[in-house]
Design a protein around this motif. Structure first.
Motif, mmCIF file in Angstrom:
data_model
loop_
_atom_site.group_PDB
_atom_site.id
_atom_site.type_symbol
_atom_site.label_atom_id
_atom_site.label_comp_id
_atom_site.label_asym_id
_atom_site.label_seq_id
_atom_site.Cartn_x
_atom_site.Cartn_y
_atom_site.Cartn_z
ATOM 1 N N MET A 1 -0.339 4.538 13.202
ATOM 2 C CA MET A 1 0.608 3.997 12.317
ATOM 3 C C MET A 1 1.843 2.952 12.987
ATOM 4 O O MET A 1 2.766 2.348 12.502
ATOM 5 C CB MET A 1 1.204 4.900 11.560
ATOM 6 N N GLY A 2 1.663 3.298 14.337
ATOM 7 C CA GLY A 2 2.726 2.389 14.994
ATOM 8 C C GLY A 2 4.077 3.078 15.470
ATOM 9 O O GLY A 2 4.900 2.487 16.021
ATOM 10 N N PHE A 3 3.941 4.479 15.221
ATOM 11 C CA PHE A 3 5.215 5.060 15.820
ATOM 12 C C PHE A 3 5.376 5.134 17.221
ATOM 13 O O PHE A 3 4.205 5.224 17.926
ATOM 14 C CB PHE A 3 5.587 6.351 14.932
ATOM 15 N N ASP B 1 0.928 -1.176 -0.046
ATOM 16 C CA ASP B 1 0.074 -0.096 -0.068
ATOM 17 C C ASP B 1 0.934 1.231 0.095
ATOM 18 O O ASP B 1 2.110 1.196 0.272
ATOM 19 C CB ASP B 1 -0.854 -0.007 1.326
ATOM 20 N N ASP B 2 0.343 2.378 -0.191
ATOM 21 C CA ASP B 2 0.952 3.586 -0.236
ATOM 22 C C ASP B 2 0.692 4.364 0.681
ATOM 23 O O ASP B 2 -0.274 5.250 0.606
ATOM 24 C CB ASP B 2 0.717 4.320 -1.470
ATOM 25 N N PRO B 3 1.415 4.380 1.923
ATOM 26 C CA PRO B 3 1.050 5.262 3.021
ATOM 27 C C PRO B 3 1.019 6.840 2.612
ATOM 28 O O PRO B 3 0.373 7.770 3.277
ATOM 29 C CB PRO B 3 1.986 5.000 4.044
ATOM 30 N N ASN C 1 8.926 8.607 -5.034
ATOM 31 C CA ASN C 1 9.563 9.326 -4.119
ATOM 32 C C ASN C 1 9.895 8.351 -3.003
ATOM 33 O O ASN C 1 10.741 8.264 -2.299
ATOM 34 C CB ASN C 1 8.686 10.713 -3.559
ATOM 35 N N VAL C 2 8.671 7.530 -2.723
ATOM 36 C CA VAL C 2 8.558 6.890 -1.266
ATOM 37 C C VAL C 2 9.771 5.762 -1.556
ATOM 38 O O VAL C 2 10.522 5.330 -0.615
ATOM 39 C CB VAL C 2 7.264 6.162 -1.124
ATOM 40 N N ALA D 1 5.985 7.613 5.105
ATOM 41 C CA ALA D 1 5.743 6.218 4.416
ATOM 42 C C ALA D 1 7.100 5.635 4.466
ATOM 43 O O ALA D 1 7.166 4.293 4.583
ATOM 44 C CB ALA D 1 5.404 6.439 2.814
ATOM 45 N N ALA D 2 8.307 6.398 4.336
ATOM 46 C CA ALA D 2 9.333 5.691 4.044
ATOM 47 C C ALA D 2 9.888 5.304 5.456
ATOM 48 O O ALA D 2 10.596 3.869 5.606
ATOM 49 C CB ALA D 2 10.772 6.614 3.635
#
Length: 465
Positions: free
Chosen positions: A81-83, A43-45, A445-446, A308-309
């Motif tokens: 997102m889990g950060f 997927d593309d966050p 970019n990602v 995303a990265a």
């Protein structure tokens, strides 16, 4: 066609069974997907963040309720997102908001309305507006060279023709008209300043942005015309100059307000590293935007890209170094978030700094400002991004606005330069909206960021201190 004889079937069946077992065993021991694999295939966050931020929040002018809502949104999103260590770090800042915006050419020809927007920190004309004679300057340098008596009591118009460039290199040169043109005009006695927008489009959509007045200089009203409206002004000025009619006059109404000190803030999140002693990698974007569009290219996309990265690196496996994500506040109006981060964290050791704040079109060049010990690391990074169409640059990385203070203080930097050919068609205009983002280029970019971030976050102390 090759014909299989019955006598061979038993042997073939045995071979197929053996092969299937081997493949199954191999699959069970396959390594986990890399960050680059995840960025390419999953997927593309980045798109999800950009779409949601611009849809659910929209414009996010610094130190307004909209920016506060964006910070609350960001904390919730990054946590989901889990950060780790997700938090807001508030700061106070002077706050300017726009009001009514009108301009008209009122003589010597038939009156015509122009499309104008106030520049950040512009003074107000007052509710009744003002009228005055226009004095024309072909460039910022021409205004600087002009004698004061040519300017005093007039509305200064600064013309210039910014051209599109892949690296956006014209912005610094032509942008002086916006950055400090009103300050120069005010010192020479002008009653207002109007500039041709710092942009490369031909739409009737003026480009806003900040202007700056020196301490002790009384601010004057300052606005930017869309390029077609600036063209109209220039045509009328040429007729006045050559035909003897005149003077060329403008009516201007700008009623912005200064709200004094208001609260803004940075949002910070982390991917904890496995080695607490290793200095972190900081990646940055800015959460605020100007108020004319929804801040998609500037800079919701940047926040989507870096986050995303970081998510892909985190999913691929715990990195050695902590990755610190900075969604800076109040960049557009004076880099207040970057300054606040440096005040709070500038004495901490950072391994390397990167920022995404130039839209969402493809990364085409990588630049470095790394210590001599990192030569092999830079070679490895350049090789990692080459398959995605990224070339190695020859100039030192500058890091970007929000990490600029860190880089000036000696923190190493890597720049992933995006294609800016169409960036200044949209920059600071009502056209900065989600539909202008190309999902294919955004994903590139990602992918590039994931490749670079994975390497940097797992670098050794012998490469980055």
């Amino acid at each position: 066609m090759h014909i299989i004889r019955p006598a061979c079937l038993a042997g073939i069946a045995a071979l197929l069974l053996s092969t299937s077992l081997t493949v199954g065993a191999s699959a069970s021991t396959q390594p986990s997907p890399s960050a680059v694999d995840l960025a390419q295939q999953g997927d593309d966050p980045a798109w999800a963040i950009t779409e949601a931020l611009t849809t659910e929040i929209g414009p996010r002018q610094a130190a307004t309720e909209a920016e506060a809502a964006a910070r609350r949104w960001a904390v919730a999103r990054l946590t989901a997102m889990g950060f780790q260590n997700v938090r807001e770090e508030p700061f106070m800042m002077p706050t300017w908001v726009r009001g009514a915006e009108e301009a008209s050419l009122i003589g010597p020809f038939q009156p015509q309305k122009l499309h104008i927007t106030a520049l950040g920190t512009s003074a107000s004309t007052g509710p009744g507006g003002l009228e005055g004679e226009i004095v024309y300057f072909e460039s910022y340098d021409a205004l600087v060279a002009a004698p004061d008596h040519q300017v005093k009591g007039k509305i200064v118009f600064i013309d210039h023709q910014m051209k599109a460039a892949q690296d956006g290199s014209g912005y610094g040169q032509y942008g002086r008209a916006r950055f400090i043109g009103a300050n120069v005009a005010a010192k020479k006695g002008a009653i207002a300043t109007v500039i041709r927008s710092i942009g490369t489009d031909s739409h009737r959509a003026p480009h806003t942005g900040g202007t700056n007045f020196e301490t002790g200089v009384k601010p004057i009203p300052a606005g930017a015309l869309s390029n077609p409206d600036a063209d109209q002004l220039v045509r009328q000025w040429k007729r006045v100059r050559t035909g003897g009619a005149g003077p060329l006059r403008m009516k201007l109404l700008l009623t912005p307000k200064n709200l004094g000190q208001q609260r803004s803030g940075n949002v910070i999140a982390e991917v904890p590293g496995s080695d607490p002693a290793a200095s972190p990698v900081i990646i940055a974007c800015h959460l605020d935007s100007w108020d004319l569009g929804t801040g998609a290219i500037d800079d919701a996309a940047g926040c989507g890209i870096i986050t995303a990265a970081a998510k892909h690196v985190m999913t691929a496996g715990q990195p050695r170094r902590t990755i610190r994500i900075l969604w800076a506040g109040a960049e557009e109006v004076g880099v207040f978030g970057g300054k606040a981060y440096f005040d709070a964290h500038g004495k901490e050791k950072h391994a390397v700094a990167l920022e995404s704040d130039f839209g969402a079109d493809r990364v085409w060049r990588i630049d470095f400002k790394l210590p001599d010990s990192a030569k092999a690391l830079s070679d490895r990074l350049a090789a990692a991004v080459m398959p995605f169409g990224v070339v190695r640059g020859r100039q030192p990385a500058n890091g970007g606005a929000d990490i600029g203070a860190l880089v000036r203080a000696g923190v190493p930097a890597v720049d992933l330069a995006q294609d800016g050919t169409r960036y200044f068609d949209l920059h600071h205009t009502p056209d900065d909206t989600l539909d202008k983002i190309d999902p294919v280029q955004l994903r590139q970019n990602v992918v590039v960021w994931s490749a670079v971030l994975a390497i940097l976050a797992n670098s050794e102390d012998s490469e980055l201190p």
